[in-house]
Every structure is written in structure tokens, then in C-alpha cells.
Write a protein that holds these residues in place. Structure first.
Motif, PDB file in Angstrom:
ATOM      1  N   ASN A  46      -4.561   6.286   0.704  1.00  0.00           N
ATOM      2  CA  ASN A  46      -3.775   5.062   0.617  1.00  0.00           C
ATOM      3  C   ASN A  46      -4.275   4.300  -0.596  1.00  0.00           C
ATOM      4  O   ASN A  46      -5.477   4.169  -0.813  1.00  0.00           O
ATOM      5  N   GLY A  47      -3.350   3.810  -1.414  1.00  0.00           N
ATOM      6  CA  GLY A  47      -3.729   3.074  -2.609  1.00  0.00           C
ATOM      7  C   GLY A  47      -2.682   2.036  -2.936  1.00  0.00           C
ATOM      8  O   GLY A  47      -1.579   2.051  -2.410  1.00  0.00           O
ATOM      9  N   ASN A  48      -3.046   1.140  -3.819  1.00  0.00           N
ATOM     10  CA  ASN A  48      -2.154   0.070  -4.240  1.00  0.00           C
ATOM     11  C   ASN A  48      -1.705   0.349  -5.667  1.00  0.00           C
ATOM     12  O   ASN A  48      -2.488   0.259  -6.598  1.00  0.00           O
ATOM     13  N   VAL A  49      -0.428   0.725  -5.863  1.00  0.00           N
ATOM     14  CA  VAL A  49       0.107   1.047  -7.186  1.00  0.00           C
ATOM     15  C   VAL A  49       0.656  -0.222  -7.825  1.00  0.00           C
ATOM     16  O   VAL A  49       1.500  -0.901  -7.244  1.00  0.00           O
ATOM     17  N   GLN A  50       0.173  -0.521  -9.050  1.00  0.00           N
ATOM     18  CA  GLN A  50       0.634  -1.700  -9.775  1.00  0.00           C
ATOM     19  C   GLN A  50       1.004  -1.297 -11.195  1.00  0.00           C
ATOM     20  O   GLN A  50       0.234  -0.611 -11.872  1.00  0.00           O
ATOM     21  N   PRO A  51       2.183  -1.708 -11.685  1.00  0.00           N
ATOM     22  CA  PRO A  51       2.590  -1.341 -13.049  1.00  0.00           C
ATOM     23  C   PRO A  51       1.772  -2.086 -14.101  1.00  0.00           C
ATOM     24  O   PRO A  51       1.466  -3.258 -13.948  1.00  0.00           O
ATOM     25  N   LEU A  52       1.418  -1.356 -15.180  1.00  0.00           N
ATOM     26  CA  LEU A  52       0.742  -1.985 -16.313  1.00  0.00           C
ATOM     27  C   LEU A  52       1.733  -2.375 -17.389  1.00  0.00           C
ATOM     28  O   LEU A  52       1.507  -3.311 -18.139  1.00  0.00           O
ATOM     29  N   SER A  53       2.847  -1.622 -17.481  1.00  0.00           N
ATOM     30  CA  SER A  53       3.882  -1.965 -18.458  1.00  0.00           C
ATOM     31  C   SER A  53       5.248  -1.814 -17.790  1.00  0.00           C
ATOM     32  O   SER A  53       5.459  -0.877 -17.040  1.00  0.00           O
ATOM     33  N   PRO A  54       6.172  -2.722 -18.059  1.00  0.00           N
ATOM     34  CA  PRO A  54       7.478  -2.686 -17.388  1.00  0.00           C
ATOM     35  C   PRO A  54       8.451  -1.663 -17.972  1.00  0.00           C
ATOM     36  O   PRO A  54       9.448  -1.342 -17.354  1.00  0.00           O
ATOM     37  N   THR A  55       8.159  -1.123 -19.167  1.00  0.00           N
ATOM     38  CA  THR A  55       9.096  -0.208 -19.807  1.00  0.00           C
ATOM     39  C   THR A  55       8.511   1.189 -19.912  1.00  0.00           C
ATOM     40  O   THR A  55       7.294   1.376 -19.884  1.00  0.00           O
ATOM     41  N   LYS A  56       9.398   2.176 -20.064  1.00  0.00           N
ATOM     42  CA  LYS A  56       8.958   3.552 -20.264  1.00  0.00           C
ATOM     43  C   LYS A  56       8.516   3.726 -21.714  1.00  0.00           C
ATOM     44  O   LYS A  56       9.092   3.153 -22.628  1.00  0.00           O
ATOM     45  N   THR A  57       7.457   4.536 -21.904  1.00  0.00           N
ATOM     46  CA  THR A  57       6.951   4.815 -23.240  1.00  0.00           C
ATOM     47  C   THR A  57       6.802   6.316 -23.408  1.00  0.00           C
ATOM     48  O   THR A  57       6.782   7.062 -22.434  1.00  0.00           O
ATOM     49  N   ASN A  58       6.665   6.764 -24.658  1.00  0.00           N
ATOM     50  CA  ASN A  58       6.431   8.174 -24.936  1.00  0.00           C
ATOM     51  C   ASN A  58       4.982   8.480 -24.608  1.00  0.00           C
ATOM     52  O   ASN A  58       4.069   7.991 -25.264  1.00  0.00           O
ATOM     53  N   LEU A  59       4.752   9.295 -23.580  1.00  0.00           N
ATOM     54  CA  LEU A  59       3.398   9.568 -23.112  1.00  0.00           C
ATOM     55  C   LEU A  59       2.763  10.710 -23.898  1.00  0.00           C
ATOM     56  O   LEU A  59       1.700  10.573 -24.466  1.00  0.00           O
ATOM     57  N   PHE A  60       3.410  11.871 -23.911  1.00  0.00           N
ATOM     58  CA  PHE A  60       2.909  13.035 -24.630  1.00  0.00           C
ATOM     59  C   PHE A  60       4.014  14.072 -24.723  1.00  0.00           C
ATOM     60  O   PHE A  60       4.797  14.239 -23.809  1.00  0.00           O
ATOM     61  N   ASP A  61       4.097  14.765 -25.837  1.00  0.00           N
ATOM     62  CA  ASP A  61       5.061  15.857 -26.048  1.00  0.00           C
ATOM     63  C   ASP A  61       6.476  15.494 -25.629  1.00  0.00           C
ATOM     64  O   ASP A  61       7.183  16.305 -25.040  1.00  0.00           O
ATOM     65  N   GLY A  62       6.897  14.279 -25.897  1.00  0.00           N
ATOM     66  CA  GLY A  62       8.261  13.867 -25.587  1.00  0.00           C
ATOM     67  C   GLY A  62       8.492  13.461 -24.146  1.00  0.00           C
ATOM     68  O   GLY A  62       9.598  13.125 -23.759  1.00  0.00           O
ATOM     69  N   VAL A  63       7.461  13.483 -23.305  1.00  0.00           N
ATOM     70  CA  VAL A  63       7.593  13.069 -21.908  1.00  0.00           C
ATOM     71  C   VAL A  63       7.567  11.552 -21.851  1.00  0.00           C
ATOM     72  O   VAL A  63       6.650  10.922 -22.375  1.00  0.00           O
ATOM     73  N   MET A  64       8.577  10.973 -21.233  1.00  0.00           N
ATOM     74  CA  MET A  64       8.657   9.520 -21.095  1.00  0.00           C
ATOM     75  C   MET A  64       8.157   9.120 -19.707  1.00  0.00           C
ATOM     76  O   MET A  64       8.372   9.843 -18.736  1.00  0.00           O
ATOM     77  N   THR A  71       0.837  -1.180   0.000  1.00  0.00           N
ATOM     78  CA  THR A  71       0.000   0.000   0.000  1.00  0.00           C
ATOM     79  C   THR A  71       0.879   1.239   0.000  1.00  0.00           C
ATOM     80  O   THR A  71       1.819   1.338   0.773  1.00  0.00           O
ATOM     81  N   ASN A  72       0.549   2.191  -0.873  1.00  0.00           N
ATOM     82  CA  ASN A  72       1.293   3.431  -0.978  1.00  0.00           C
ATOM     83  C   ASN A  72       0.478   4.573  -0.384  1.00  0.00           C
ATOM     84  O   ASN A  72      -0.740   4.622  -0.546  1.00  0.00           O
ATOM     85  N   SER A  73       1.144   5.510   0.284  1.00  0.00           N
ATOM     86  CA  SER A  73       0.509   6.734   0.766  1.00  0.00           C
ATOM     87  C   SER A  73       0.723   7.810  -0.282  1.00  0.00           C
ATOM     88  O   SER A  73       1.858   8.099  -0.654  1.00  0.00           O
ATOM     89  N   LEU A  74      -0.374   8.394  -0.774  1.00  0.00           N
ATOM     90  CA  LEU A  74      -0.324   9.353  -1.870  1.00  0.00           C
ATOM     91  C   LEU A  74      -1.022  10.647  -1.484  1.00  0.00           C
ATOM     92  O   LEU A  74      -1.983  10.639  -0.715  1.00  0.00           O
ATOM     93  N   ILE A  75      -0.533  11.761  -2.048  1.00  0.00           N
ATOM     94  CA  ILE A  75      -1.168  13.068  -1.884  1.00  0.00           C
ATOM     95  C   ILE A  75      -1.780  13.438  -3.236  1.00  0.00           C
ATOM     96  O   ILE A  75      -1.091  13.420  -4.261  1.00  0.00           O
TER      97      ILE A  75
END
Length: 99
Positions: free
Chosen positions: A26-44, A1-5
């Protein structure tokens, strides 16, 4: 469990906007993909899924900061889905790790 603001883009005065803290969760963070991808405007970044209580007020465009790791996530457009399983009510939130 992760504590998030949760922070949300809010009008400060006139045309000025800034991210303001709305609540802590409090939430449970789980990865959907193991690698970084180009999200938007060059942000990885990495795409993750967070599961939180159904009563939590979270919207598209909100940013979440993990208290322990200082990672910052941004909620994707169309990324908030309310789900139920019997008496359990929760939200699945699709976020991207931006820093």
C-alpha cells in the motif's frame, strides 16, 4: 492510498528474463508534474512520487501495477530514497507512469 503489486526483472532460465511478482504494498501516489513528458526512447509518461513503508523491498527498475486502475509505473534510476521523521521510517520512490 493505492494498492500496488511490485514486479522485478528476474532470470527465468538461462538467458530468459521476465518480470515476476515480488510482493503487494500500500502506498500513496502523488504526481510531481501535471503533464506528460518524454521519458526515454520516445515513451511519454508522468512523473510521480510514491511513499511506502521503510521495510518494503523496492529497487530501481522495478515495475508497480496499481490494482484498481491497472496503471503501470516504473521506478527511475536513483529514485529510491529512505527517509525518517522522528520514529517514522519510510521510502520516497520516484516513478514514471508508463501505461
Amino acid at each position: 492510498t493505492n494498492s500496488l503489486i511490485i514486479t522485478r526483472l528476474t532470470t527465468i532460465s538461462g538467458y530468459k528474463k521476465d518480470y515476476v511478482t515480488t510482493t503487494g504494498i500500500n502506498g500513496n501516489v502523488q504526481p510531481l508534474s501535471p503533464t506528460k513528458t518524454n521519458l526515454f526512447d520516445g515513451v511519454m509518461g508522468k512523473t510521480n512520487s510514491i511513499y511506502v513503508d521503510g521495510a518494503i523491498d523496492i529497487k530501481e527498475g522495478d515495475k508497480l501495477r496499481d490494482i484498481n486502475t491497472q496503471d503501470i509505473y516504473k521506478v527511475k534510476n536513483g529514485g529510491v530514497t529512505r527517509r525518517t521523521m522522528g520514529a517514522i521510517d519510510y521510502k520516497q520512490v520516484i516513478v514514471v507512469l508508463i501505461s
